[in-house]
Design a protein around this motif. Structure first.
Motif, PDB file in Angstrom:
ATOM      1  N   VAL A  49      -3.792  19.648 -53.757  1.00  0.00           N
ATOM      2  CA  VAL A  49      -3.675  19.800 -52.311  1.00  0.00           C
ATOM      3  C   VAL A  49      -2.596  20.833 -51.998  1.00  0.00           C
ATOM      4  O   VAL A  49      -1.580  20.926 -52.692  1.00  0.00           O
ATOM      5  N   LEU A  50      -2.836  21.636 -50.972  1.00  0.00           N
ATOM      6  CA  LEU A  50      -1.903  22.701 -50.598  1.00  0.00           C
ATOM      7  C   LEU A  50      -1.197  22.360 -49.290  1.00  0.00           C
ATOM      8  O   LEU A  50      -1.774  21.738 -48.402  1.00  0.00           O
ATOM      9  N   THR A  51       0.043  22.798 -49.183  1.00  0.00           N
ATOM     10  CA  THR A  51       0.775  22.650 -47.925  1.00  0.00           C
ATOM     11  C   THR A  51       0.280  23.706 -46.938  1.00  0.00           C
ATOM     12  O   THR A  51      -0.530  24.576 -47.272  1.00  0.00           O
ATOM     13  N   SER A  52       0.806  23.674 -45.719  1.00  0.00           N
ATOM     14  CA  SER A  52       0.424  24.677 -44.718  1.00  0.00           C
ATOM     15  C   SER A  52       0.858  26.080 -45.129  1.00  0.00           C
ATOM     16  O   SER A  52       0.320  27.077 -44.644  1.00  0.00           O
ATOM     17  N   ARG A  53       1.831  26.176 -46.060  1.00  0.00           N
ATOM     18  CA  ARG A  53       2.262  27.477 -46.570  1.00  0.00           C
ATOM     19  C   ARG A  53       1.538  27.868 -47.852  1.00  0.00           C
ATOM     20  O   ARG A  53       1.883  28.860 -48.495  1.00  0.00           O
ATOM     21  N   GLY A  54       0.542  27.041 -48.232  1.00  0.00           N
ATOM     22  CA  GLY A  54      -0.232  27.350 -49.426  1.00  0.00           C
ATOM     23  C   GLY A  54       0.455  26.981 -50.721  1.00  0.00           C
ATOM     24  O   GLY A  54       0.139  27.534 -51.782  1.00  0.00           O
ATOM     25  N   GLU A  55       1.387  26.031 -50.692  1.00  0.00           N
ATOM     26  CA  GLU A  55       2.115  25.642 -51.896  1.00  0.00           C
ATOM     27  C   GLU A  55       1.452  24.429 -52.543  1.00  0.00           C
ATOM     28  O   GLU A  55       1.255  23.397 -51.895  1.00  0.00           O
ATOM     29  N   SER A  56       1.118  24.556 -53.808  1.00  0.00           N
ATOM     30  CA  SER A  56       0.557  23.450 -54.569  1.00  0.00           C
ATOM     31  C   SER A  56       1.694  22.627 -55.169  1.00  0.00           C
ATOM     32  O   SER A  56       2.837  23.104 -55.246  1.00  0.00           O
ATOM     33  N   PRO A  57       1.428  21.409 -55.631  1.00  0.00           N
ATOM     34  CA  PRO A  57       2.477  20.646 -56.316  1.00  0.00           C
ATOM     35  C   PRO A  57       3.043  21.385 -57.530  1.00  0.00           C
ATOM     36  O   PRO A  57       4.250  21.322 -57.781  1.00  0.00           O
ATOM     37  N   ILE A  58       2.202  22.099 -58.271  1.00  0.00           N
ATOM     38  CA  ILE A  58       2.705  22.837 -59.428  1.00  0.00           C
ATOM     39  C   ILE A  58       3.630  23.966 -58.980  1.00  0.00           C
ATOM     40  O   ILE A  58       4.615  24.294 -59.648  1.00  0.00           O
ATOM     41  N   HIS A  59       3.328  24.574 -57.821  1.00  0.00           N
ATOM     42  CA  HIS A  59       4.221  25.595 -57.249  1.00  0.00           C
ATOM     43  C   HIS A  59       5.577  24.975 -56.949  1.00  0.00           C
ATOM     44  O   HIS A  59       6.622  25.591 -57.242  1.00  0.00           O
ATOM     45  N   MET A  60       5.602  23.778 -56.381  1.00  0.00           N
ATOM     46  CA  MET A  60       6.859  23.098 -56.073  1.00  0.00           C
ATOM     47  C   MET A  60       7.624  22.778 -57.359  1.00  0.00           C
ATOM     48  O   MET A  60       8.842  22.927 -57.427  1.00  0.00           O
ATOM     49  N   TYR A  61       6.893  22.360 -58.393  1.00  0.00           N
ATOM     50  CA  TYR A  61       7.524  22.007 -59.670  1.00  0.00           C
ATOM     51  C   TYR A  61       8.207  23.223 -60.287  1.00  0.00           C
ATOM     52  O   TYR A  61       9.311  23.115 -60.842  1.00  0.00           O
ATOM     53  N   LEU A  62       7.565  24.376 -60.184  1.00  0.00           N
ATOM     54  CA  LEU A  62       8.077  25.593 -60.817  1.00  0.00           C
ATOM     55  C   LEU A  62       9.183  26.267 -60.011  1.00  0.00           C
ATOM     56  O   LEU A  62       9.688  27.317 -60.413  1.00  0.00           O
ATOM     57  N   GLN A  63       9.581  25.688 -58.895  1.00  0.00           N
ATOM     58  CA  GLN A  63      10.671  26.253 -58.108  1.00  0.00           C
ATOM     59  C   GLN A  63      12.016  26.096 -58.803  1.00  0.00           C
ATOM     60  O   GLN A  63      12.933  26.883 -58.584  1.00  0.00           O
ATOM     61  N   ARG A  64      12.140  25.070 -59.655  1.00  0.00           N
ATOM     62  CA  ARG A  64      13.452  24.741 -60.214  1.00  0.00           C
ATOM     63  C   ARG A  64      13.442  24.914 -61.728  1.00  0.00           C
ATOM     64  O   ARG A  64      12.545  24.408 -62.426  1.00  0.00           O
ATOM     65  N   SER A  65      14.449  25.584 -62.231  1.00  0.00           N
ATOM     66  CA  SER A  65      14.518  25.855 -63.669  1.00  0.00           C
ATOM     67  C   SER A  65      14.647  24.577 -64.485  1.00  0.00           C
ATOM     68  O   SER A  65      14.127  24.491 -65.600  1.00  0.00           O
ATOM     69  N   SER A  66      15.336  23.564 -63.929  1.00  0.00           N
ATOM     70  CA  SER A  66      15.485  22.307 -64.665  1.00  0.00           C
ATOM     71  C   SER A  66      14.137  21.633 -64.893  1.00  0.00           C
ATOM     72  O   SER A  66      13.923  20.984 -65.917  1.00  0.00           O
TER      73      SER A  66
END
Length: 419
Positions: free
Chosen positions: A306-323
């Motif tokens: 599922v995508l947010t209104s900005r087109g962000e997938s959960p995997i996109h959110m996961y890859l935001q942080r290096s940790s």
């Protein structure tokens, strides 16, 4: 614990002389004050003939009783408020029987019930039987508070009366704010609206989920709280609020919140409910990167595509942080649930985490994966994983040939890309 200390006869005489010097009204107020604290109902009844029951008592700052029991900057208090704040059950009942109005408010807009909740004794809930003197004392204090609350409710206290300030909190909201867990069921039994909202459009369950208080959540749900009610201003549900707090740094350090999230899911929380920005609980969990929460949501059929209104997938959110990226096992598991693999948002921007130089090999690999269509076999495998998830994979292991099962649940080995 709210009781007047015993004083000698000489000191009492001195106090009486001081009260007389202060004037008849001040002496009357002092005697009524002390009668309420002693729970001397006979004296209260006599003194109320001269003092209106709903009028405040003014206690002078140089009064011995005042110094013992009240903040020195406080100049007056209504008799029923005094009895409620200090959990004087007999005095409270006496005042109510003689016309005290439980809805009379103080200068801050608080009723007697509000004040009682603000002054509720905080005691431990970890023991089952009082084991020592301190525990027995604390248990007695709690029992006195419960008795006073029941007396108030039985005498018409408005259990849905709002605090007269900008927050507009109901008694249930106050109970959550001040951690007064034992009162929730009593208020609900006496007609408190369990799904009432405050000025921020939050219900008591939203507030309890936000602080991960499982006991309060259990009580509210048992009393009929709507687990899927959304905050009007944000669209957040109790599940998303709980996931957000549990996925925070503090939640991770304390290993808190998994049981609260499981509680909500068991009671019908919609795992794929979206807020006003299109985010779901799995988006929040992936950004936090806490494996236990992500797995729990996946087991409950969270949609990782599922995508947010900005087109962000959960995997996109996961890859935001290096940790998060360094946990290649969890990353591989998310990749196996994701199709089509959406790395960029609506503006074509890649997640900030994989833009770091140290992840250049991984970035190139993921971009190639996102551009490569899956084979029919891989699509079938993905659908099976999404349907059965981690929850039933051991059950599938008993039904399927070993080779097929291994092909279903053999994730990418991404560790070599981070060396």
């Amino acid at each position: 614990m709210g009781n007047i200390t015993k004083r000698g006869r000489r000191e009492l005489v001195a106090d009486g002389a001081e009260a007389l010097q202060e004037g008849p009204a001040a002496a009357l107020h002092t005697r009524l004050y002390e009668a309420i604290m002693r729970e001397d109902c006979a004296a209260i009844q006599v003194l109320l003939r001269s003092h209106p029951v709903n009028q405040p008592m003014t206690i002078l700052a140089n009064s011995t009783s005042y110094r013992l029991l009240l903040n020195q900057q406080m100049q007056s208090i209504i008799p029923i408020h005094l009895a409620a704040e200090y959990r004087k059950a007999r005095s409270l009942l006496c005042l109510l029987e003689h016309g005290a109005d439980p809805e009379v408010r103080d200068a801050r807009g608080l009723t007697t019930l509000h004040l009682m909740l603000l002054h509720w004794p905080i005691t431990s809930t970890t023991w089952t039987k009082p084991g020592n003197r301190i525990q027995r004392i604390l248990t007695d204090i709690q029992s006195n508070a419960v008795m006073c609350l029941r007396i108030l409710c039985e005498h018409g206290a408005q259990v849905n009366a709002r605090v007269d300030n900008s927050n507009k909190q109901s008694p249930l909201h106050l109970a959550i704010t001040y951690g007064t867990y034992p009162v929730l069921s009593i208020l609900a039994q006496n007609g408190a609206h369990v799904n009432a909202i405050n000025e921020s459009s939050m219900t008591p369950l939203h507030m309890a989920a936000d602080i991960l208080n499982k006991e309060m959540m259990e009580t509210l749900i048992a009393c009929g709280a709507n687990v899927n009610c959304a905050v009007a201003s944000t669209g957040n549900t109790a599940l998303k609020l709980a996931v957000c707090t549990a996925s925070s740094k503090a939640g991770r350090l304390l290993a808190a919140g998994v049981s609260c999230i499981r509680l909500l899911l068991i009671h019908g929380a919609k795992v794929n409910a979206r807020d006003h920005e299109g985010q779901t609980a799995i988006h929040e969990a992936c950004f936090g990167g806490r494996e236990a929460i992500i797995n729990l949501l996946l087991d409950s059929e969270a949609n990782v595509n599922v995508l947010t209104s900005r087109g962000e997938s959960p995997i996109h959110m996961y890859l935001q942080r290096s940790s998060n990226i360094r946990d290649t096992g969890l990353l591989a598991r998310l990749l196996y649930h994701s199709y089509p693999l959406r790395l960029t948002n609506n503006q074509g921007v890649l997640p900030a985490g994989i833009m770091l130089p140290e992840f250049h090999l991984l970035r190139e690999t993921l971009i190639k994966l996102s551009q490569k269509p899956l084979s029919l076999e891989d699509i079938c495998k993905r659908n099976i994983r999404n349907i059965y998830g981690e929850k039933y994979k051991q059950h599938l292991k008993q039904l399927l040939p070993v080779k097929i099962w291994n092909s279903l649940y053999s994730y990418y080995d991404l560790a070599y890309l981070l060396k």
